[in-house]
Design a protein around this motif. Sequence first.
Motif, PDB file in Angstrom:
ATOM      1  N   ASP A  39       0.836  -1.205   0.000  1.00 48.64           N
ATOM      2  CA  ASP A  39       0.000   0.000   0.000  1.00 48.64           C
ATOM      3  C   ASP A  39       0.871   1.255   0.000  1.00 48.64           C
ATOM      4  O   ASP A  39       2.009   1.229   0.454  1.00 48.64           O
ATOM      5  CB  ASP A  39      -0.896   0.035   1.240  1.00 48.64           C
ATOM      6  N   ASP A  95       0.252   3.957   1.760  1.00 46.73           N
ATOM      7  CA  ASP A  95       0.150   4.771   2.977  1.00 46.73           C
ATOM      8  C   ASP A  95       1.108   4.350   4.086  1.00 46.73           C
ATOM      9  O   ASP A  95       0.999   4.840   5.210  1.00 46.73           O
ATOM     10  CB  ASP A  95      -1.288   4.739   3.497  1.00 46.73           C
ATOM     11  N   GLN A 143       1.185   1.761   5.779  1.00 42.68           N
ATOM     12  CA  GLN A 143       0.644   0.857   6.803  1.00 42.68           C
ATOM     13  C   GLN A 143       1.366  -0.481   6.680  1.00 42.68           C
ATOM     14  O   GLN A 143       1.440  -1.247   7.625  1.00 42.68           O
ATOM     15  CB  GLN A 143      -0.857   0.639   6.589  1.00 42.68           C
ATOM     16  N   ARG A 149       0.547  -3.919  11.853  1.00 37.63           N
ATOM     17  CA  ARG A 149       0.106  -2.943  10.866  1.00 37.63           C
ATOM     18  C   ARG A 149       0.065  -1.560  11.514  1.00 37.63           C
ATOM     19  O   ARG A 149      -0.552  -1.381  12.568  1.00 37.63           O
ATOM     20  CB  ARG A 149      -1.278  -3.311  10.337  1.00 37.63           C
ATOM     21  N   ARG A 191      -1.879   4.782   9.163  1.00 35.90           N
ATOM     22  CA  ARG A 191      -1.658   5.533   7.941  1.00 35.90           C
ATOM     23  C   ARG A 191      -0.761   6.727   8.256  1.00 35.90           C
ATOM     24  O   ARG A 191      -1.027   7.435   9.216  1.00 35.90           O
ATOM     25  CB  ARG A 191      -3.028   6.030   7.485  1.00 35.90           C
TER      26      ARG A 191
HETATM   27 MG    MG Z   1      -4.248   1.838   4.318  1.00 33.87          MG
END
Ligand code: MG
Length: 332
Positions: free
Chosen positions: A99, A101, A103, A202, A205
Motif C-alpha cells: 500500500d 500509505d 501501513q 500494521r 496511515r
Molecule cells: Mg491503508
Amino acid sequence: MAADLKSISYSIIIPVFNEEAVLPILLRRLDLLLDRLHEPAEAIFVDDGSRDSSPLVLQELAKRDPRFRYIGLSRNFGHQIAITAGMDAAQGQAIVVMDADLQDPPEVVEQMISKWREGYDVVYARRLSRAGESRFKRVTAHLFYRVLGSMSSVHIPADVGDFRLIDRKVLEALRQMSEQDRFVRGMIAWLGFRQTEVPFHRLERVAGETKYPLLKMARLAMNAALGFSDAPLRLAIWCGVTVSGLALLYGGWVLVLWISKDRHLVAGWSSTIVVVSLLCGMNMLMTGIVGLYVGRIHAEVKRRPLYVVQKRLGFEREQATPAHSAIRAVHE
Ligand code: MG
Ligand code: UDP
C-alpha cells in the motif's frame, strides 16, 4: 525479452489513489528500501484515477529516476484492478504488492525476500495488530476473514491483506486468471504453490484518509464471497428444505388434530397455512436448484485455468512454458 526479465530482480507495486499527502514520506522510504535491496529493483506506481497532484509527482519521478515507473489508469478502477495492472507490467523475479500509505512497512519486504530466497513462492504478511483503525473496521475485518474462511473452498489465510511477495511463476499463473471481479488475495490462495507468512504489526496511515470507504469494503467482501464460495447459492436449497420440512410436520399435526376432532383446530386457517408454507418452501427449493446451475455457469465464465503446474521435469525444453524455464534459471 528474456534478458530484460532477468535483469530486474524485484518489482514493488504500489497502487495510488489520491495519496499526495503520503507521497513525500513514501518516496523517501522507498528510496532507502531500493538501496538496501542490493539487486536491480523497480517500483511501479499505479495511479488509480487520482484527482490530486499524485500523478504529476509520480510522473516527474518516473522521468527522472529509472527505478521508478508509472502507470496511469484512465479512471478509478479500484484497488484490486490497480494491483492487477501493476502485476501485468512487472518485470522482476519476485513481485511485491504494497500500500502507498506505509501501513505496510517497507522493512517487512526484506523479510519477505529472505523467505523467497529460502524457496517459498508466496510470502504474505499477516497482521498481528492494526493500529489507528476504527473499532468498526477491526471488528468487520475480523469477522470477514472468519466467515470467508468457513465458506471458501480454498484456504484463504486470515488477517492477511494484499501486502505480499509472489514469485514470477505465480504471477504468470495469476495472469491466466482473467476473471472480472477480482479478489487478488483469494486468487493467489487458489493458485497454491509454496506459501508462508511473515508476521507484522500494521501501522497507522502516515497521512491522509482511508481510500476504502464502507461501500468499497462491502464490494470487496461480496467479490470474495461470490468468487470463492458457492455457499450463498446453496442457501436457498437449505431454506427451502427447512421450510418445506416444517410445513409437512405442521401439516401432519393438523391432520392428527382433525382426525381426533380437536376443538383447537381453526377450520380453514390451518390448512391454508400448511399449503402456503409448503408452496413457499418448494419455491425456495426450486430457486436453489436453479442456483446450482447458475453456480456452474458462474464457474465457467470465470475462465480460471483447470489446474496450475508448479514444475515440469523430463519434458523437451520447448514444451516447457517460457515463464517456467525463466524461473528455473534463477533458482537453480
Ligand atoms: Mg491503508
Ligand atoms: N487504492 C486504490 N484505489 C482505490 C482505493 C485505494 O488504488 O480505489 C489504494 C490506496 O491508494 C492505497 C491502497 O489502495 O495505496 C490501500 O488503500 P487504503 O490504505 O485507503 O485502505 P485501508 O488500508 O484503509 O484499508
